[in-house]
Design an enzyme around this catalytic site. Structure first.
Site, PDB file in Angstrom:
ATOM      1  N   GLY A  10     -10.672  -4.181   3.926  1.00  0.00           N
ATOM      2  CA  GLY A  10      -9.820  -4.220   2.741  1.00  0.00           C
ATOM      3  C   GLY A  10      -9.316  -5.603   2.401  1.00  0.00           C
ATOM      4  O   GLY A  10      -8.106  -5.855   2.422  1.00  0.00           O
ATOM      5  N   SER A  12      -9.814  -7.299  -0.551  1.00  0.00           N
ATOM      6  CA  SER A  12      -9.765  -7.639  -1.976  1.00  0.00           C
ATOM      7  C   SER A  12      -8.348  -7.926  -2.465  1.00  0.00           C
ATOM      8  O   SER A  12      -8.174  -8.577  -3.503  1.00  0.00           O
ATOM      9  CB  SER A  12     -10.377  -6.508  -2.815  1.00  0.00           C
ATOM     10  OG  SER A  12      -9.659  -5.307  -2.634  1.00  0.00           O
ATOM     11  N   SER A  13      -7.339  -7.464  -1.734  1.00  0.00           N
ATOM     12  CA  SER A  13      -5.960  -7.673  -2.175  1.00  0.00           C
ATOM     13  C   SER A  13      -5.028  -7.544  -0.979  1.00  0.00           C
ATOM     14  O   SER A  13      -5.448  -7.249   0.139  1.00  0.00           O
ATOM     15  CB  SER A  13      -5.576  -6.656  -3.261  1.00  0.00           C
ATOM     16  OG  SER A  13      -5.612  -5.335  -2.748  1.00  0.00           O
ATOM     17  N   GLY A  14      -3.732  -7.772  -1.227  1.00  0.00           N
ATOM     18  CA  GLY A  14      -2.708  -7.543  -0.217  1.00  0.00           C
ATOM     19  C   GLY A  14      -2.858  -8.413   1.014  1.00  0.00           C
ATOM     20  O   GLY A  14      -3.309  -9.559   0.960  1.00  0.00           O
ATOM     21  N   ASP A  57     -16.961   1.762   2.599  1.00  0.00           N
ATOM     22  CA  ASP A  57     -15.836   2.675   2.466  1.00  0.00           C
ATOM     23  C   ASP A  57     -15.477   3.106   3.886  1.00  0.00           C
ATOM     24  O   ASP A  57     -16.314   3.673   4.600  1.00  0.00           O
ATOM     25  CB  ASP A  57     -16.241   3.885   1.620  1.00  0.00           C
ATOM     26  CG  ASP A  57     -15.071   4.803   1.310  1.00  0.00           C
ATOM     27  OD1 ASP A  57     -14.112   4.840   2.111  1.00  0.00           O
ATOM     28  OD2 ASP A  57     -15.129   5.504   0.285  1.00  0.00           O
ATOM     29  N   SER A 135       0.108  -1.538  10.407  1.00  0.00           N
ATOM     30  CA  SER A 135       0.926  -0.343  10.275  1.00  0.00           C
ATOM     31  C   SER A 135       2.056  -0.682   9.303  1.00  0.00           C
ATOM     32  O   SER A 135       1.816  -1.309   8.273  1.00  0.00           O
ATOM     33  CB  SER A 135       1.444   0.102  11.652  1.00  0.00           C
ATOM     34  OG  SER A 135       2.221   1.280  11.551  1.00  0.00           O
ATOM     35  N   TYR A 149       2.229   9.367   4.040  1.00  0.00           N
ATOM     36  CA  TYR A 149       2.056   7.979   4.474  1.00  0.00           C
ATOM     37  C   TYR A 149       2.595   7.811   5.889  1.00  0.00           C
ATOM     38  O   TYR A 149       1.943   7.225   6.756  1.00  0.00           O
ATOM     39  CB  TYR A 149       2.764   7.046   3.492  1.00  0.00           C
ATOM     40  CG  TYR A 149       2.589   5.582   3.820  1.00  0.00           C
ATOM     41  CD1 TYR A 149       1.337   4.978   3.742  1.00  0.00           C
ATOM     42  CD2 TYR A 149       3.668   4.798   4.201  1.00  0.00           C
ATOM     43  CE1 TYR A 149       1.168   3.640   4.036  1.00  0.00           C
ATOM     44  CE2 TYR A 149       3.512   3.456   4.494  1.00  0.00           C
ATOM     45  CZ  TYR A 149       2.258   2.873   4.415  1.00  0.00           C
ATOM     46  OH  TYR A 149       2.091   1.552   4.715  1.00  0.00           O
ATOM     47  N   ALA A 151       2.937  10.166   8.078  1.00  0.00           N
ATOM     48  CA  ALA A 151       2.095  10.935   8.998  1.00  0.00           C
ATOM     49  C   ALA A 151       0.913  10.103   9.478  1.00  0.00           C
ATOM     50  O   ALA A 151       0.564  10.117  10.663  1.00  0.00           O
ATOM     51  CB  ALA A 151       1.607  12.221   8.321  1.00  0.00           C
ATOM     52  N   LYS A 153       0.701   6.744   9.496  1.00  0.00           N
ATOM     53  CA  LYS A 153       1.123   5.558  10.247  1.00  0.00           C
ATOM     54  C   LYS A 153       1.703   5.926  11.609  1.00  0.00           C
ATOM     55  O   LYS A 153       1.453   5.234  12.605  1.00  0.00           O
ATOM     56  CB  LYS A 153       2.130   4.735   9.429  1.00  0.00           C
ATOM     57  CG  LYS A 153       1.514   4.104   8.186  1.00  0.00           C
ATOM     58  CD  LYS A 153       0.297   3.234   8.529  1.00  0.00           C
ATOM     59  CE  LYS A 153      -0.290   2.542   7.319  1.00  0.00           C
ATOM     60  NZ  LYS A 153      -1.480   1.725   7.652  1.00  0.00           N
ATOM     61  N   THR A 184       3.227  -7.273  -2.624  1.00  0.00           N
ATOM     62  CA  THR A 184       1.779  -7.134  -2.704  1.00  0.00           C
ATOM     63  C   THR A 184       1.425  -6.037  -3.699  1.00  0.00           C
ATOM     64  O   THR A 184       2.273  -5.259  -4.137  1.00  0.00           O
ATOM     65  CB  THR A 184       1.181  -6.755  -1.338  1.00  0.00           C
ATOM     66  OG1 THR A 184       1.635  -5.439  -0.982  1.00  0.00           O
ATOM     67  CG2 THR A 184       1.601  -7.736  -0.255  1.00  0.00           C
TER      68      THR A 184
END
Length: 281
Positions: A10, A12-14, A57, A135, A149, A151, A153, A184
């Protein structure tokens, strides 16, 4: 500083994007997973010798395993694997659809588990490595309107804490990164919101609406600084099991943990009352 090969999901961002940019600038190699190739065209053009994008994916376990095997074959090893892909889903538990629940578990929890499982045999064979799992302080603290969310993490935190003990003898370190709120796309553009049920409008379940509204105040966390601390943590020996990022996150987590410990301690007599009496041993 020794050049490392990083595999990050992941990017592409953040946080994934911030980590990748900082690592490339310092000369490390990064293989980043994405779902849209065009999202990292700039990284590919600026760092053709150091950056490689893999369209994967994380919900596709066979493709994930094949990619990890291919990366190790091409570069010799993966020094650091960062499980970062994921997203937020907000709404009362009753508001969530079955499809939303299944997709969140498949992405945030099962995807992270299978990514780690795919990397472990290669790191074990190489004699070591570092795994970083993104996390959140929401892996320790729970808020209404965030049930699924949390659950995922809380689930991945238990998984990593257990596996870290399994693989330590092989020189593999594992770290759970627990950021607080950060500026973000995860928070302000990437979040998914369940179809609301009006009866919840006046309840704590919809408090998240204010958190997601930039007009109500921006999150305190600087994602670039957080990414820098994550990168620095890879040099720490032994690997820190948890890395809390953000003063507000730390304060909230400590308050919750102190109350949790106090609640457990108040049950000392109750807990002991369910044991067999000593004379029956």
């Amino acid at each position: 500083m020794t050049e490392r090969t990083w595999l990050i999901t992941g990017v592409s961002s953040g946080f994934g994007r911030h980590l990748t940019e900082q690592l490339l600038e310092r000369g490390d190699r990064v293989v980043g997973t994405i779902r849209r190739p065009e999202s990292v065209d700039d990284l590919t053009s600026r760092h053709p010798d150091l950056f490689r994008a893999e369209v994967i994916d994380v919900r596709d376990t066979p493709a994930l395993r094949a990619a990890v095997t291919r990366i190790v074959a091409d570069f010799g090893r993966i020094d650091v694997a960062v499980s970062n892909a994921g997203y937020g889903l907000f709404g009362a538990a009753e508001e969530l659809t079955d499809e939303q629940i299944d997709d969140m578990i498949a992405t945030n929890l099962t995807g992270s588990i299978q990514f780690i499982r795919a990397v472990l045999p290669h790191m074990r064979a190489a004699g070591g490595g570092r795994i970083v799992q993104l996390s959140t302080y929401g892996g320790q603290v729970a808020f209404p309107g965030n049930s699924m969310y949390h659950a995922t993490k809380w689930g991945i935190e238990g998984f990593v804490e257990s596996v870290a003990q399994e693989v330590a003898p092989f020189g593999i370190g594992m770290t759970l990164v627990e950021p607080g709120g950060a500026r973000t796309e995860f928070r302000y553009r990437g979040a998914q919101i369940a179809e609301p049920i009006p009866e919840y409008d006046a309840t704590p379940a919809h408090n998240f609406r204010q958190m997601l509204d930039p007009a109500a105040g921006l999150a305190p966390g600087d994602p670039a600084r957080m990414a820098a601390r994550i990168i620095e943590s890879v040099d720490a020996e032994p690997a820190p099991l948890r890395l809390m990022l953000g003063s507000q996150a730390l304060e909230s987590t400590l308050a919750v943990l102190r109350k949790r410990v106090a609640d457990f301690e108040a049950q000392t007599d109750l807990a002991a009352s369910t044991d067999f009496p000593p004379e029956t041993d």
